[in-house]
Design an enzyme around this catalytic site. Structure first.
Site, PDB file in Angstrom:
ATOM      1  N   LYS A  13       0.874  -1.460   0.013  1.00 24.98           N
ATOM      2  CA  LYS A  13      -0.078  -0.043   0.150  1.00 24.98           C
ATOM      3  C   LYS A  13       0.613   1.368  -0.124  1.00 24.98           C
ATOM      4  O   LYS A  13       0.601   2.311  -0.577  1.00 24.98           O
ATOM      5  CB  LYS A  13      -0.941   0.215   1.250  1.00 24.98           C
ATOM      6  CG  LYS A  13      -1.857  -1.018   1.140  1.00 24.98           C
ATOM      7  CD  LYS A  13      -2.841  -1.000   2.659  1.00 24.98           C
ATOM      8  CE  LYS A  13      -2.042  -1.048   3.568  1.00 24.98           C
ATOM      9  NZ  LYS A  13      -1.492  -2.304   4.172  1.00 24.98           N
ATOM     10  N   ARG A  88      -9.982   0.264   8.468  1.00 28.06           N
ATOM     11  CA  ARG A  88      -9.228  -1.151   8.673  1.00 28.06           C
ATOM     12  C   ARG A  88     -10.428  -1.876   9.613  1.00 28.06           C
ATOM     13  O   ARG A  88     -10.274  -3.081   9.828  1.00 28.06           O
ATOM     14  CB  ARG A  88      -8.071  -1.131   9.761  1.00 28.06           C
ATOM     15  CG  ARG A  88      -6.818  -1.450   9.130  1.00 28.06           C
ATOM     16  CD  ARG A  88      -5.808  -1.305   9.993  1.00 28.06           C
ATOM     17  NE  ARG A  88      -4.331  -1.684   9.433  1.00 28.06           N
ATOM     18  CZ  ARG A  88      -3.376  -1.140   9.275  1.00 28.06           C
ATOM     19  NH1 ARG A  88      -3.476  -0.098   8.809  1.00 28.06           N
ATOM     20  NH2 ARG A  88      -2.422  -1.843   8.902  1.00 28.06           N
ATOM     21  N   ARG A 127      11.239  -5.506   5.072  1.00 27.60           N
ATOM     22  CA  ARG A 127      11.211  -4.224   4.890  1.00 27.60           C
ATOM     23  C   ARG A 127      12.133  -3.093   5.635  1.00 27.60           C
ATOM     24  O   ARG A 127      12.258  -3.258   6.904  1.00 27.60           O
ATOM     25  CB  ARG A 127       9.632  -3.769   5.311  1.00 27.60           C
ATOM     26  CG  ARG A 127       9.416  -2.305   5.430  1.00 27.60           C
ATOM     27  CD  ARG A 127       7.911  -1.851   5.303  1.00 27.60           C
ATOM     28  NE  ARG A 127       7.258  -2.542   6.289  1.00 27.60           N
ATOM     29  CZ  ARG A 127       5.926  -2.516   6.426  1.00 27.60           C
ATOM     30  NH1 ARG A 127       5.136  -1.989   5.381  1.00 27.60           N
ATOM     31  NH2 ARG A 127       5.276  -3.012   7.241  1.00 27.60           N
ATOM     32  N   ARG A 161      10.849  -0.951  11.416  1.00 28.71           N
ATOM     33  CA  ARG A 161       9.974  -0.788  12.354  1.00 28.71           C
ATOM     34  C   ARG A 161       9.994  -1.715  13.208  1.00 28.71           C
ATOM     35  O   ARG A 161      10.007  -3.038  13.055  1.00 28.71           O
ATOM     36  CB  ARG A 161       8.513  -0.775  11.475  1.00 28.71           C
ATOM     37  CG  ARG A 161       8.152   0.650  10.963  1.00 28.71           C
ATOM     38  CD  ARG A 161       7.049   0.514  10.073  1.00 28.71           C
ATOM     39  NE  ARG A 161       5.687  -0.406  10.272  1.00 28.71           N
ATOM     40  CZ  ARG A 161       4.750  -0.405   9.754  1.00 28.71           C
ATOM     41  NH1 ARG A 161       4.528  -0.155   8.602  1.00 28.71           N
ATOM     42  NH2 ARG A 161       3.865  -1.276  10.093  1.00 28.71           N
ATOM     43  N   ARG A 172      -0.805  -9.128  13.084  1.00 22.71           N
ATOM     44  CA  ARG A 172      -1.296  -8.421  12.448  1.00 22.71           C
ATOM     45  C   ARG A 172      -1.810  -8.999  11.299  1.00 22.71           C
ATOM     46  O   ARG A 172      -3.062  -8.470  10.984  1.00 22.71           O
ATOM     47  CB  ARG A 172      -0.114  -7.428  11.953  1.00 22.71           C
ATOM     48  CG  ARG A 172       0.500  -6.628  12.824  1.00 22.71           C
ATOM     49  CD  ARG A 172       1.797  -6.057  12.472  1.00 22.71           C
ATOM     50  NE  ARG A 172       1.899  -5.367  11.361  1.00 22.71           N
ATOM     51  CZ  ARG A 172       3.065  -5.130  10.678  1.00 22.71           C
ATOM     52  NH1 ARG A 172       4.216  -5.439  11.147  1.00 22.71           N
ATOM     53  NH2 ARG A 172       3.087  -4.291   9.591  1.00 22.71           N
TER      54      ARG A 172
END
Ligand code: ADP
Ligand code: ADP
Ligand code: ZN
Length: 220
Positions: A13, A88, A127, A161, A172
């Protein structure tokens, strides 16, 4: 053009939102980025969010809905916006409908970037982000052109992160399937959803996103 980007954690996203910003001149509003800024500020709201984010849980609807409601009133949203990471939950989706109606705004489309669970885990665990400009990278799928140097700003420090670790990812994903996935059906009823195959390369996903948005602009 006002749009929602739906997709699991790590679906792409943020990566695609940056490209949509450039190609269509609409503003990215990332609730994850907004929350991380709150956490850094050390505000009571930030402290509450921090614990939930570290556990891979969603923060309360009221907190997020209030943040978006205030953010959409700012002038820089007038030219169109991308909601990245919001809504969400079904409660957030209906709160969004209400707030847009009140503001005299509407959604033009909802892009759902679809990827399978293994790909999400792989994407999240690799990431990293430029500490200076925020450009996103990946250990395998998007390395800087020159090792260790950000393509965009030339900085050499990258950050990961706190919630991008194997345990939190599982929580998640669970939240995503339980709370967020049902939103696709909610928007499908209104005929707003365009599906994007998120399993392709970053550039191939951008190509699909671009043609979906061009079609949306033509449909007016
Ligand atoms: P999200 O905002 O949905 O959590 P990101 O855009 O941050 O996802 O992407 C997660 C990670 O996967 C990043 O490291 C990014 O570089 C990488 N990535 C994004 N899209 C793709 C893709 N289509 N193929 C491979 N890797 C991708
Ligand atoms: P992802 O890469 O998982 O899509 P985000 O940066 O969008 O991550 O969100 C990071 C975390 O911030 C989420 O795991 C959740 O704790 C919180 N968060 C972000 N957006 C929302 C939202 N709309 N509602 C509730 N919690 C949110
Ligand atoms: Zn940079």
């Amino acid at each position: 053009m006002n749009l929602v980007l739906l997709g699991a954690p790590g679906a792409g996203k943020g990566t695609q939102a940056k490209r949509i910003e450039e190609n269509f001149h609409v503003l990215q509003l990332s609730t994850g980025d907004m929350l991380r800024a709150e956490v850094r500020s050390g505000s009571p709201r930030g402290q509450q969010a921090d614990a939930l984010m570290k556990a891979g849980r969603l923060v309360p609807d009221e907190m997020i809905v209030g943040m978006i409601d205030r953010r959409l009133d700012r002038d820089d949203c007038r030219g169109g916006f991308i909601l990245d990471g919001f809504p969400r939950t079904l409660a957030q989706a209906s709160a969004l409908d209400e707030m847009l109606a009140k503001k005299g705004l509407k959604l033009d489309t909802v892009l759902s970037i679809d990827v399978d669970d293994e790909a999400m885990v792989e994407r999240i665990s690799g990431r990293l982000t430029c500490a200076n400009c925020g450009e996103g990278y990946h250990d395998s799928f998007k390395r800087p052109k020159i090792e260790g140097i950000c393509d965009v700003c030339g900085a050499s420090r990258f950050v990961r992160r706190a919630d991008d670790n194997a345990e939190t990812v599982r929580a998640r994903l669970k939240e995503y399937h339980a709370q967020t996935e049902p939103i696709i059906a909610y928007y499908d009823k209104g005929g707003l959803v365009r599906r994007i195959d998120g399993m392709r390369s970053i550039d191939q996903v951008t190509a699909q996103v671009t043609s979906a948005l061009k079609e949306c602009v033509r449909a007016g």
